[in-house]
Design a protein around this motif. Structure first.
Motif, PDB file in Angstrom:
ATOM      1  N   ASP A  87      21.126 -57.045  37.582  1.00 46.85           N
ATOM      2  CA  ASP A  87      21.542 -56.251  38.733  1.00 46.85           C
ATOM      3  C   ASP A  87      21.855 -54.843  38.249  1.00 46.85           C
ATOM      4  O   ASP A  87      22.783 -54.642  37.460  1.00 46.85           O
ATOM      5  CB  ASP A  87      22.787 -56.906  39.364  1.00 46.85           C
ATOM      6  CG  ASP A  87      23.276 -56.178  40.606  1.00 46.85           C
ATOM      7  OD1 ASP A  87      22.775 -55.080  40.909  1.00 46.85           O
ATOM      8  OD2 ASP A  87      24.178 -56.724  41.274  1.00 46.85           O
ATOM      9  N   THR A  88      21.074 -53.875  38.694  1.00 41.26           N
ATOM     10  CA  THR A  88      21.285 -52.495  38.232  1.00 41.26           C
ATOM     11  C   THR A  88      22.531 -51.857  38.832  1.00 41.26           C
ATOM     12  O   THR A  88      22.928 -50.772  38.401  1.00 41.26           O
ATOM     13  CB  THR A  88      20.069 -51.615  38.579  1.00 41.26           C
ATOM     14  OG1 THR A  88      19.907 -51.563  40.013  1.00 41.26           O
ATOM     15  CG2 THR A  88      18.801 -52.146  37.938  1.00 41.26           C
ATOM     16  N   THR A  89      23.165 -52.515  39.805  1.00 44.17           N
ATOM     17  CA  THR A  89      24.367 -51.949  40.424  1.00 44.17           C
ATOM     18  C   THR A  89      25.645 -52.497  39.803  1.00 44.17           C
ATOM     19  O   THR A  89      26.745 -52.149  40.247  1.00 44.17           O
ATOM     20  CB  THR A  89      24.390 -52.251  41.937  1.00 44.17           C
ATOM     21  OG1 THR A  89      24.614 -53.660  42.150  1.00 44.17           O
ATOM     22  CG2 THR A  89      23.081 -51.845  42.596  1.00 44.17           C
ATOM     23  N   ALA A  90      25.534 -53.358  38.793  1.00 46.70           N
ATOM     24  CA  ALA A  90      26.708 -54.035  38.231  1.00 46.70           C
ATOM     25  C   ALA A  90      27.429 -53.218  37.163  1.00 46.70           C
ATOM     26  O   ALA A  90      28.424 -53.680  36.592  1.00 46.70           O
ATOM     27  CB  ALA A  90      26.305 -55.389  37.642  1.00 46.70           C
ATOM     28  N   GLY A  91      26.933 -52.016  36.858  1.00 46.61           N
ATOM     29  CA  GLY A  91      27.571 -51.194  35.842  1.00 46.61           C
ATOM     30  C   GLY A  91      27.194 -51.572  34.423  1.00 46.61           C
ATOM     31  O   GLY A  91      27.844 -51.132  33.472  1.00 46.61           O
ATOM     32  N   ALA A 133      18.436 -48.165  39.523  1.00 44.88           N
ATOM     33  CA  ALA A 133      19.809 -48.182  40.014  1.00 44.88           C
ATOM     34  C   ALA A 133      19.967 -47.318  41.260  1.00 44.88           C
ATOM     35  O   ALA A 133      20.800 -47.623  42.130  1.00 44.88           O
ATOM     36  CB  ALA A 133      20.769 -47.730  38.918  1.00 44.88           C
ATOM     37  N   THR A 134      19.199 -46.240  41.372  1.00 39.96           N
ATOM     38  CA  THR A 134      19.284 -45.396  42.567  1.00 39.96           C
ATOM     39  C   THR A 134      18.775 -46.129  43.800  1.00 39.96           C
ATOM     40  O   THR A 134      19.066 -45.731  44.928  1.00 39.96           O
ATOM     41  CB  THR A 134      18.477 -44.101  42.384  1.00 39.96           C
ATOM     42  OG1 THR A 134      17.074 -44.412  42.275  1.00 39.96           O
ATOM     43  CG2 THR A 134      18.930 -43.349  41.140  1.00 39.96           C
ATOM     44  N   ASN A 136      19.300 -49.528  44.011  1.00 38.00           N
ATOM     45  CA  ASN A 136      20.093 -50.763  44.064  1.00 38.00           C
ATOM     46  C   ASN A 136      19.247 -52.013  43.800  1.00 38.00           C
ATOM     47  O   ASN A 136      19.396 -53.046  44.473  1.00 38.00           O
ATOM     48  CB  ASN A 136      20.795 -50.903  45.416  1.00 38.00           C
ATOM     49  CG  ASN A 136      21.781 -49.797  45.681  1.00 38.00           C
ATOM     50  OD1 ASN A 136      22.275 -49.159  44.758  1.00 38.00           O
ATOM     51  ND2 ASN A 136      22.064 -49.545  46.950  1.00 38.00           N
ATOM     52  N   THR A 138      17.906 -55.388  42.284  1.00 40.26           N
ATOM     53  CA  THR A 138      18.325 -56.601  41.589  1.00 40.26           C
ATOM     54  C   THR A 138      17.096 -57.470  41.348  1.00 40.26           C
ATOM     55  O   THR A 138      16.101 -57.363  42.075  1.00 40.26           O
ATOM     56  CB  THR A 138      19.346 -57.409  42.404  1.00 40.26           C
ATOM     57  OG1 THR A 138      18.736 -57.834  43.637  1.00 40.26           O
ATOM     58  CG2 THR A 138      20.581 -56.575  42.704  1.00 40.26           C
ATOM     59  N   GLY A 180      15.785 -54.344  46.785  1.00 41.76           N
ATOM     60  CA  GLY A 180      16.402 -53.038  46.657  1.00 41.76           C
ATOM     61  C   GLY A 180      16.392 -52.300  47.984  1.00 41.76           C
ATOM     62  O   GLY A 180      16.123 -52.882  49.036  1.00 41.76           O
TER      63      GLY A 180
END
Length: 221
Positions: A87-91, A133-134, A136, A138, A180
């Motif tokens: 998940d690219t939004t998980a930090g 990530a831009t 979102n 996964t 995404g």
């Protein structure tokens, strides 16, 4: 028609992973003399700083640790899930998702340099990751089959005892799903993947460890 366009654009932007040239198969797994420890205590040829970064444990990494099992099929499935579910939004960054696999590599260190190269081809680069990530993005993997390929018996015969006892190839087939946001709207794409996980289980070691990965979409059959 607009919905189809979103799916096509997302596929172009996030569906391609760079795959470097590598040799994965029996010849990459033939037992070699044990790697000579360098002055820093790590086997020669392994970047000590990279190993330390990859193995630095965080709560998220601990949750992704591989099972302690002697079953090569169960173990290979866990390796696949660890590498493909992210998940690219998980930090987190790609190295956080490869850490669990690299932490469970060949205890002798012989296959570790090759595995470092292998796993890098299974996840996006840092630049790709930031772009994803831009949006979102996964990713998840639906495993359809996990099996010892028919060609493995012949490979073992050709190796003539040069492989560690308990070395096994497990081919994974499944579907990679990505979701995404594109232009403010949800978008998703799915496409098949196949690869082979080479593991060493008892009697080579007390439990299974990952040795190498085949080139993505070029598995043993």
């Amino acid at each position: 028609m607009l919905d189809i366009t979103r799916r096509q654009v997302l596929l172009i932007l996030v569906g391609v992973l760079a795959v470097s040239t590598m040799v994965a198969g029996v010849y990459g797994l033939v037992r070699q003399p044990a790697a000579r420890p360098a002055a820093n205590g790590h086997p020669a040829g392994i970047d000590a700083e990279a190993i330390e970064v990859e193995s630095d444990e965080s709560p998220a990494q601990e949750d992704r640790s591989l099972p302690r099992t002697s079953d090569p099929i169960t173990y290979a499935r866990a390796v696949a899930t660890s590498l493909f579910n992210w998940d690219t939004t998980a930090g987190l960054l790609p190295v956080d998702y490869t850490a669990a696999v690299l932490a469970d590599t060949d205890p002798s260190g012989e296959e570790t340099p090759g595995l470092l190269t292998d796993v890098a081809t299974y996840l996006p680069s840092i630049e790709q990751w930031l772009d994803l990530a831009t949006m979102n993005v996964t990713q998840t993997l639906s495993i359809e089959q996990a099996f010892v390929p028919h060609s493995w018996a012949a490979a073992l015969e050709q190796a003539r005892g040069h492989l560690r006892p308990g070395t096994t190839a497990v081919t994974i087939t499944g579907t990679r799903h990505r979701e995404g946001i594109w232009e403010g709207e949800p978008a998703e794409t799915s496409y098949p993947v196949a690869f082979t996980v080479f593991v060493a289980c008892p009697p080579a070691f007390e439990r299974c460890h990952v040795l190498r990965l085949s080139q993505l979409d070029n598995p043993l059959k």
